[in-house]
Structures are given as C-alpha cells and as structure tokens.
Design an enzyme around this catalytic site. Structure first.
Site, PDB file in Angstrom:
ATOM      1  N   HIS A 139       0.808  -1.217   0.000  1.00 27.38           N
ATOM      2  CA  HIS A 139       0.000   0.000   0.000  1.00 27.38           C
ATOM      3  C   HIS A 139       0.851   1.280   0.000  1.00 27.38           C
ATOM      4  CE1 HIS A 139       0.374  -0.130   4.524  1.00 27.38           C
ATOM      5  NE2 HIS A 139       0.376   1.183   4.362  1.00 27.38           N
ATOM      6  N   ASP A 158       0.350  -7.615   1.585  1.00 27.47           N
ATOM      7  CA  ASP A 158       0.762  -6.208   1.699  1.00 27.47           C
ATOM      8  C   ASP A 158       2.279  -6.063   1.720  1.00 27.47           C
ATOM      9  OD1 ASP A 158       0.292  -3.493   1.760  1.00 27.47           O
ATOM     10  OD2 ASP A 158       0.175  -3.386   3.947  1.00 27.47           O
ATOM     11  N   GLY A 175       3.102   6.669   7.966  1.00 31.07           N
ATOM     12  CA  GLY A 175       4.483   6.836   7.494  1.00 31.07           C
ATOM     13  C   GLY A 175       5.406   5.739   7.990  1.00 31.07           C
ATOM     14  N   SER A 183       4.506   2.642   7.915  1.00 30.65           N
ATOM     15  CA  SER A 183       4.197   1.464   7.107  1.00 30.65           C
ATOM     16  C   SER A 183       5.383   1.062   6.251  1.00 30.65           C
ATOM     17  CB  SER A 183       2.992   1.744   6.205  1.00 30.65           C
ATOM     18  OG  SER A 183       1.821   1.889   6.963  1.00 30.65           O
ATOM     19  N   LEU A 214      -6.423 -23.678  -2.651  1.00 34.62           N
ATOM     20  CA  LEU A 214      -7.206 -24.823  -2.187  1.00 34.62           C
ATOM     21  C   LEU A 214      -8.646 -24.710  -2.656  1.00 34.62           C
ATOM     22  CD1 LEU A 214      -7.288 -27.425  -0.523  1.00 34.62           C
ATOM     23  CD2 LEU A 214      -7.675 -26.020   1.517  1.00 34.62           C
ATOM     24  N   GLY A 215      -9.214 -23.501  -2.547  1.00 38.44           N
ATOM     25  CA  GLY A 215     -10.571 -23.288  -3.052  1.00 38.44           C
ATOM     26  C   GLY A 215     -11.668 -23.431  -2.023  1.00 38.44           C
ATOM     27  N   VAL A 216     -11.387 -23.019  -0.749  1.00 34.25           N
ATOM     28  CA  VAL A 216     -12.416 -23.089   0.284  1.00 34.25           C
ATOM     29  C   VAL A 216     -12.527 -21.737   0.984  1.00 34.25           C
ATOM     30  CG1 VAL A 216     -12.079 -25.554   0.692  1.00 34.25           C
ATOM     31  CG2 VAL A 216     -10.798 -23.890   2.074  1.00 34.25           C
ATOM     32  N   MET A 268     -10.806 -19.547  11.022  1.00 37.22           N
ATOM     33  CA  MET A 268      -9.918 -20.213  11.965  1.00 37.22           C
ATOM     34  C   MET A 268     -10.642 -20.388  13.294  1.00 37.22           C
ATOM     35  SD  MET A 268      -7.243 -20.976  10.290  1.00 37.22           S
ATOM     36  CE  MET A 268      -6.303 -21.598  11.703  1.00 37.22           C
TER      37      MET A 268
END
Length: 379
Positions: free
Chosen positions: A116, A146, A216, A218, A279-281, A285
């Site tokens: 970002h 990120d 700043g 970041s 994985l596609g799910v 958690m």
C-alpha cells in the site's frame, strides 16, 4: 540505765537500716557500672564484627566480574545495526504524493516495504538514513500480504539481517523503526510482542505489537533485540474502525512476520510476482470462542464455512476435486497441526501450485486424511 538501753537499741536499729540502704544503693551503683562496661564491650564487639560487612560493597565495586548488558543497551545496539538500512519511501501517483518506510535487505539494493506504500505509484524515490535521495524502481507487489519490493542503485549504507519470527514469544521486547508522517526519519519506538498469528481483515499470521506505529511507519522494520528484522509494519487499528463511542484504542499495531515476507520477497525478486497455491475453500480459523459459539468438537483448526452466502467449497477447485465439503474441519497439513500459532494460509504458502498435500480433517466426528493437489490462485 534504762534510757541508755533504749538509746542503744535505737542506734542499733538505725545502723541496721543504714546498712540496708547502703547495700541497696551500692548494689545499684555497682550494677550500673557493671552494665555500663558490659554495654561498652558489646558495642566494641559489634563494631569489630561490622567492619568486614561494611567493606564488602567496596570490594564488589572494584570487582572485575563481567557486567551483563542491560535491556536499554541491547535496544541501542539493535537500532545501531538496523537503522542505517532503514529508508523513507516517497511515491508520486495521480492521487498526489505519499510516503512510507522500507528496509534494505540485500547487497543488490532490494528494499522491502508495504504494497500500500507503493500502490499505483508513477514514480518512486527513497531517502537514505544520511538524508541523500535516490530514485527507485518497482520490482513487484503482493496485495494479499501487503508486501512490495523496490530497488535502488549505487553504494548502500547497510543491509539488514532477517530474523526468525517463528522464534518470537509474547512479551518479548521489539522495536519499530520508520518515518512517521514522512518527516521524522528513523524514529524508533519500543514495545513488546503482544500476540502472534493474529488475523485482521483478510490478512493472517500477523505479529501484534504495542510499539507505536503511525502514518508513514508502514513498510518499516519490526526488529528483535538481536538487531534482526522479524516483521514489516503494515497496519494499526484505530478508533474509527469501531462503533461510535468506543473507548480509545491504543497499542494495536500489526506486522507481517518474516515467516511470510521472506518467501514473498524471494518470489517477487525472482519473478516480479507471487504465485499462490489455491485450495478453493472459504473458512474461519477456530479458537475457543468460535468453538463455543458453533458447538465444535475441537478448539483449533480451520472450519470450511461461508459467512458471505457464497459456496464454502468453490466448484472446480482442488478442494472440490478432493471431495471436501462445508462443515469439514481441517486440523493439519502434512502432519503439521493448525493451532493458535499456525494458520491454514501459513501452511499453504509453504507449497507451490501442483504440490500434493495431505489434509487431516474431522467430518461428523470422524478423523480422516484427504489427498489434495493444489491449484493456482488467480491474483
């Protein structure tokens, strides 16, 4: 003769009384004198006994035994190692000018920062620790974690060492270095590791710290007291992210751990992009609260579950081909358990598209193993 006898008796009685008085007074005086001398002897004895004890601190002060470095000294040493490698990043885009922080991670001039910080930038430059400015080139970005890598040419002031975020412990002291507001270069803030493996929005596996992180900061490094970069500061939770009237929020900063950014940076440098296994799910958690709310049989793992109305298992994906379904709980990948320190994404990122993995799942109370060949995520 009778009077004389009386007088004699009186004299005798007086003599006896005087003798008694003298005996009492004399005894008291003698006792007092004896007590006085006894006290003097005791004081003299105590003075002689105390002398070696009083002298002991002097001997300790002159000791040549090694002195252990204090926490403050360790902090100073750590900052001295890393600070020369920390840079301020200046970006120019259609929306205007922005700034952030970064850290030099290789002799080839590669600099690690946040996606970002450089997103949509038309031009990039960095300001080194000594105030000199260099133009920079974008190498690659990864919006999911990120992370971004840029590069500068020329001599480098320093290269930071990467540490092992997996070795961090809650309560361990850490330092953040960056350029808050773009003006205060190499500002150092101190804190502790508040928690590990935090999830914020779509990001997982984050280090939580109470070291102050401001606009700043970041992209700047989070370092341990050995002077190693263990995280890249990415975000801070503020009051506006919560309902109106909430109590002030302080000390909620988050960093991408080295266990994630190291592999991402390697791919960005090698290929300019990151290839993710897929994985596609959809999942959440599991922790104690989730387990209690949904009446689950385990306290950790990943529950295949969709809270957005879409399918929990996406059609045509690796998970669908392997027969996974909503309600399954993934408890381990290749024998490595999902727990409070290890998320599903962290384990998946250790693999490449096309890899075959073994999922341990719970379905209707029964444990089973499922073989899955991972696909590739479209970024």
């Amino acid at each position: 003769m009778e009077r004389t006898d009386h007088v004699g008796r009186y004299v005798a009685i007086v003599a006896v009384i005087l003798a008694i008085i003298i005996s009492i007074v004399g005894g008291a005086i003698a006792g007092g004198i004896a007590g006085y001398y006894a006290v003097q002897r005791n004081l003299s004895s105590q003075t002689v006994t105390a002398s070696p004890i009083n002298a002991a601190p002097v001997a300790m002060q002159n000791s040549t035994a090694p002195v252990t470095s204090s926490s403050s000294e360790a902090m100073v040493n750590a900052v001295q190692q890393v600070a020369p490698a920390v840079v301020t990043i200046l970006s120019t885009s259609r929306q205007g000018n922005g700034s952030g922080s970064g850290v030099i991670i290789s002799e080839q001039g590669y600099i690690l920062t946040n996606n970002h910080v450089v997103e949509n930038a038309r031009s990039l430059a960095v300001v080194l620790n000594d105030g000199t400015r260099r133009e920079a080139n974008l190498i690659g970005t990864d919006a999911m974690n990120d992370i971004a890598v840029i590069q500068i040419d020329g001599d480098l002031p320093a290269v930071a060492q990467i540490g092992d975020a997996a070795a961090l412990q809650p309560g361990e002291q850490v330092l953040a270095i960056g350029s808050p507001l773009g003006d205060f270069r190499n500002t150092v803030t101190a804190g502790v590791v508040s928690a590990l493996n935090r999830s914020v929005g779509s990001m997982e596996g984050l280090i939580q710290t109470d070291a102050a992180i401001n606009s700043g900061n970041s992209g700047g490094p989070l370092i341990n007291l050995r002077g190693e970069v263990v995280g890249i500061n990415t975000l801070v939770v503020r009051n506006e992210q919560f309902a109106f009237g909430a109590a002030p929020v302080e000390g909620l900063g988050f960093a991408v751990p080295s266990s994630i950014f190291r592999g991402v940076a390697d791919q960005l440098i090698a290929n300019g992009k990151v290839t993710y296994p897929f994985l596609g799910v959809s999942y959440i958690m599991i922790d104690g609260s989730v387990a209690a709310e949904l009446d689950l049989p385990v306290q950790s793992g990943a529950l295949i579950y969709s809270s957005q109305g879409g399918p929990a298992v996406q059609p045509g994906t690796a998970a669908a081909r392997a027969g996974l379904r909503a309600g399954d709980i993934i408890t381990a990948i290749d024998g490595v358990a999902l727990d409070g320190n290890t998320s599903l994404r962290q384990l998946l990122l250790q693999h490449q598209p096309g890899d075959s993995i073994t999922l341990t799942i719970l379905r209707d109370g029964d444990q089973r193993e499922v073989q899955v060949t991972l696909g590739e995520r479209e970024v």
